[in-house]
Enzyme design. Structure first.
Site, short mmCIF file in Angstrom:
data_model
loop_
_atom_site.label_atom_id
_atom_site.label_comp_id
_atom_site.label_asym_id
_atom_site.label_seq_id
_atom_site.Cartn_x
_atom_site.Cartn_y
_atom_site.Cartn_z
N GLU A 70 -35.97 53.25 -20.51
CA GLU A 70 -34.51 53.17 -20.63
C GLU A 70 -34.10 52.00 -21.51
O GLU A 70 -33.16 52.10 -22.31
CB GLU A 70 -33.87 53.01 -19.25
CG GLU A 70 -34.18 54.14 -18.27
CD GLU A 70 -35.38 53.83 -17.39
OE1 GLU A 70 -36.40 53.33 -17.91
OE2 GLU A 70 -35.29 54.09 -16.18
N CYS A 87 -39.48 49.10 -20.40
CA CYS A 87 -39.16 50.39 -19.78
C CYS A 87 -38.60 51.37 -20.81
O CYS A 87 -38.02 50.97 -21.83
CB CYS A 87 -38.12 50.21 -18.69
SG CYS A 87 -38.70 49.38 -17.20
N GLU A 137 -46.11 49.43 -22.76
CA GLU A 137 -46.70 48.32 -21.99
C GLU A 137 -47.43 47.35 -22.90
O GLU A 137 -47.56 47.55 -24.11
CB GLU A 137 -47.62 48.90 -20.91
CG GLU A 137 -46.82 49.75 -19.91
CD GLU A 137 -47.63 50.25 -18.73
OE1 GLU A 137 -48.88 50.21 -18.77
OE2 GLU A 137 -46.99 50.70 -17.76
N CYS A 157 -34.75 50.94 -13.19
CA CYS A 157 -34.98 49.68 -12.49
C CYS A 157 -33.73 48.80 -12.66
O CYS A 157 -32.81 49.10 -13.44
CB CYS A 157 -36.22 48.98 -13.03
SG CYS A 157 -35.98 48.16 -14.62
N ASN A 169 -41.71 54.35 -22.26
CA ASN A 169 -42.13 52.98 -21.89
C ASN A 169 -43.29 52.52 -22.77
O ASN A 169 -44.13 53.32 -23.20
CB ASN A 169 -42.48 52.87 -20.40
CG ASN A 169 -43.54 53.81 -19.91
OD1 ASN A 169 -43.70 54.92 -20.41
ND2 ASN A 169 -44.29 53.39 -18.92
N CYS A 220 -32.87 47.67 -16.23
CA CYS A 220 -32.40 48.79 -17.06
C CYS A 220 -30.98 49.21 -16.67
O CYS A 220 -30.19 49.61 -17.54
CB CYS A 220 -33.36 49.96 -16.96
SG CYS A 220 -34.91 49.64 -17.82
#
Ligand code: THU
Length: 146
Positions: A57, A55, A46, A99, A44, A102
């Site tokens: 994924e 993310c 940010e 999530c 990930n 994803c």
């Protein structure tokens, strides 16, 4: 994939070391396994504008598709948690499963090759293994636009 996916989990665990997560402090690694044996890892990333965070994924899907992959997705391992003093991710009691966004991104890549990949989340007590179609039933995908 039915055997314990130790190598794929190890790849996701190693990928989490590349996380840039100064805001959440939550490090995630994902590793995609393809039918030719290739593994594509990512972490990930940010942003100070929090909503722009990416993310693990999603980054792995983007990386694989940038390499030219269009299907062949067999399995995905995800490892998430806070890092220890040495930077190794420490998983909690619940596995990190993808999530919603994803799941949709994984579906796009999987659908291009007609596979239903196994999603493997890691917790301190073991592995949670589910098909992507179970996590995202009745998915919208490329076929809807054909
Ligand atoms: N995150 C992932 O990378 N994958 C998931 O499946 C869930 C959440 C990241 C996004 C953010 O950087 C941090 O975890 C906390 O939500």
């Amino acid at each position: 994939m039915s055997a314990p996916p130790d190598d794929l989990v190890a790849a996701a665990t190693d990928a989490a070391r590349g996380a840039y997560a100064p805001y959440s402090g939550f490090h995630v690694g994902a590793a995609l396994l393809f039918d030719d044996g290739a593994v594509v890892p990512a972490a990930n990333v940010e942003n100070a504008s929090f909503g722009l965070s990416l993310c693990a994924e999603a980054n792995a899907v983007a990386r694989a598709m940038t390499e030219g992959r269009r299907g062949g997705l067999v399995a995905v391992a995800i490892v998430g948690g806070r890092p220890d003093a040495a930077g190794a991710v420490v998983t909690g009691g619940e596995p990190v499963m993808p999530c919603g966004r994803c799941r949709q991104m994984l579906h796009e890549l999987a659908a291009l090759g007609g596979t239903d990949p196994e999603i493997i989340g890691v917790s301190e007590s073991g592995l949670t293994r589910m098909s992507l179609s179970a996590l995202l039933p009745h998915a919208f995908g490329p076929a809807n636009l054909a």
